[in-house]
Design an enzyme around this catalytic site. Structure first.
Site, short mmCIF file in Angstrom:
data_model
loop_
_atom_site.label_atom_id
_atom_site.label_comp_id
_atom_site.label_asym_id
_atom_site.label_seq_id
_atom_site.Cartn_x
_atom_site.Cartn_y
_atom_site.Cartn_z
CG LEU A 165 8.57 2.60 4.34
CD1 LEU A 165 8.34 1.39 3.45
CD2 LEU A 165 7.25 3.31 4.60
CE LYS A 192 3.37 3.38 3.12
NZ LYS A 192 3.47 3.44 4.57
CE1 TYR A 195 1.16 -0.16 4.39
CE2 TYR A 195 0.17 2.02 4.27
CZ TYR A 195 0.97 1.11 4.92
OH TYR A 195 1.58 1.47 6.08
CD GLU A 247 10.33 2.14 10.09
OE1 GLU A 247 10.26 3.09 9.29
OE2 GLU A 247 10.09 0.97 9.77
#
Ligand code: PDD
Length: 287
Positions: free
Chosen positions: A204, A148, A32, A180
């Site tokens: 990511l 993702k 996505y 993250e």
């Protein structure tokens, strides 16, 4: 939400039907993207579409549409839904097939399912101005966080833990190494240097992060991609996170401990200004 894209069509929500056996629904077998819309214009759209294709390739998923076709459809959707400040959510799944873990056989003619919809999302103005609080949490995700993927359960659990603590974000770590946020990239500033985890398989590679790397280079702000630890986070001069929806968000408390003097730091402020200018520049260029 307004109209929705299903495949290559823009439809009303009652006309959108997703099969019970869609592999996105049953296995999280899909990828996505979230794209920001400012003043009706899509920000860094090409980069997001490119990452959608890159994520799909990494899970051997053939989107069966061209990037240009997706771009056109999404632009049409934003117009049709009259989105001013908002976002586009788009996803591709491996499609519907009888439930077995392995990919559907080519002969089954199972096709990827592309969907997209829009939301009105205001700028989080007061949080950008005043900063937010974060907790830290163990990063229990898989080892391909560069994809993702739709599988977001560990992210959901970490975000809920943050929310339960009255915080905006959970900053994740693997055995003390900060990776993250649950839905953002995380940074510290120490002695004038912006430091963040390298863009490897453990995070990511955020589009906002990529914009920031460029802005730092262009403006002579030292940007270092290296591992840092929880204790560096606790002793940082400044902490901030970035994402499509949060932009450059100052973090003023981590695990209840004040960062710096408890207000958004100087470099964070500078990066916010540069990011805002970048948005305006890109949006104006597209008129
Ligand atoms: N999340 N890391 C994670 C785990 C994310 O989920 C996101 C974005 C980012 C920042 O990426 P970008 O700058 O490209 O938005 C980093 C989106 C917004 C979401 O899941 O809603």
């Amino acid at each position: 939400m307004g109209k929705i894209i299903l495949g290559d069509q823009i439809l009303g929500r009652p006309d959108v039907h997703i099969d019970l056996e869609d592999r996105g629904y049953q296995f999280g077998d899909g990828v996505y993207e979230v794209i920001r819309v400012y003043g009706g214009k899509l920000f860094t759209m090409k980069e997001h579409i490119a990452r959608l294709f890159a994520s799909a390739k990494k899970i051997k998923l053939d989107i069966s549409m061209a990037p240009e076709q997706i771009q056109k459809l999404v632009e049409d959707l934003v117009k049709e839904n009259e989105v001013d400040f908002g976002s586009v959510y788009m996803q591709v799944t491996r499609g519907a097939a009888p439930r077995t873990h392995m990919f559907p056989k080519p002969a089954s003619n199972t096709k990827a399912v592309f969907t997209a919809y829009t939301n009105e999302v205001p700028k989080p103005a007061s949080q950008l101005e005043n900063g937010v609080e974060a907790i830290t949490a163990e990063d229990i995700r898989w080892l391909r966080c560069d994809i993702k993927s739709l599988n977001l359960l560990p992210n959901v659990l970490a975000k809920q833990e943050a929310a339960d603590a009255g915080c905006f974000e959970a900053i994740l770590h693997r055995s003390g190494i900060v990776t993250e946020g649950s839905s953002s990239n995380a940074y510290i500033v120490k002695n004038g240097e912006v430091i963040t985890h390298p863009a490897d398989h453990l995070i990511l590679n955020g589009i906002t992060r990529q914009v920031l790397v460029k802005l730092c280079k262009e403006n002579g702000i030292p940007f270092v991609e290296k591992e840092f630890e929880l204790k560096d986070l606790q002793n940082a001069d400044e902490v901030f996170i970035t994402s499509t929806t949060s932009e450059v968000m100052p973090v003023i408390k981590v695990d209840g401990k004040t960062v710096g003097d408890g207000t958004p730091g100087k470099i964070t402020r500078k990066l916010q200004e540069l990011f805002e200018a970048k948005i305006n520049q890109e949006i104006m260029a597209n008129f």
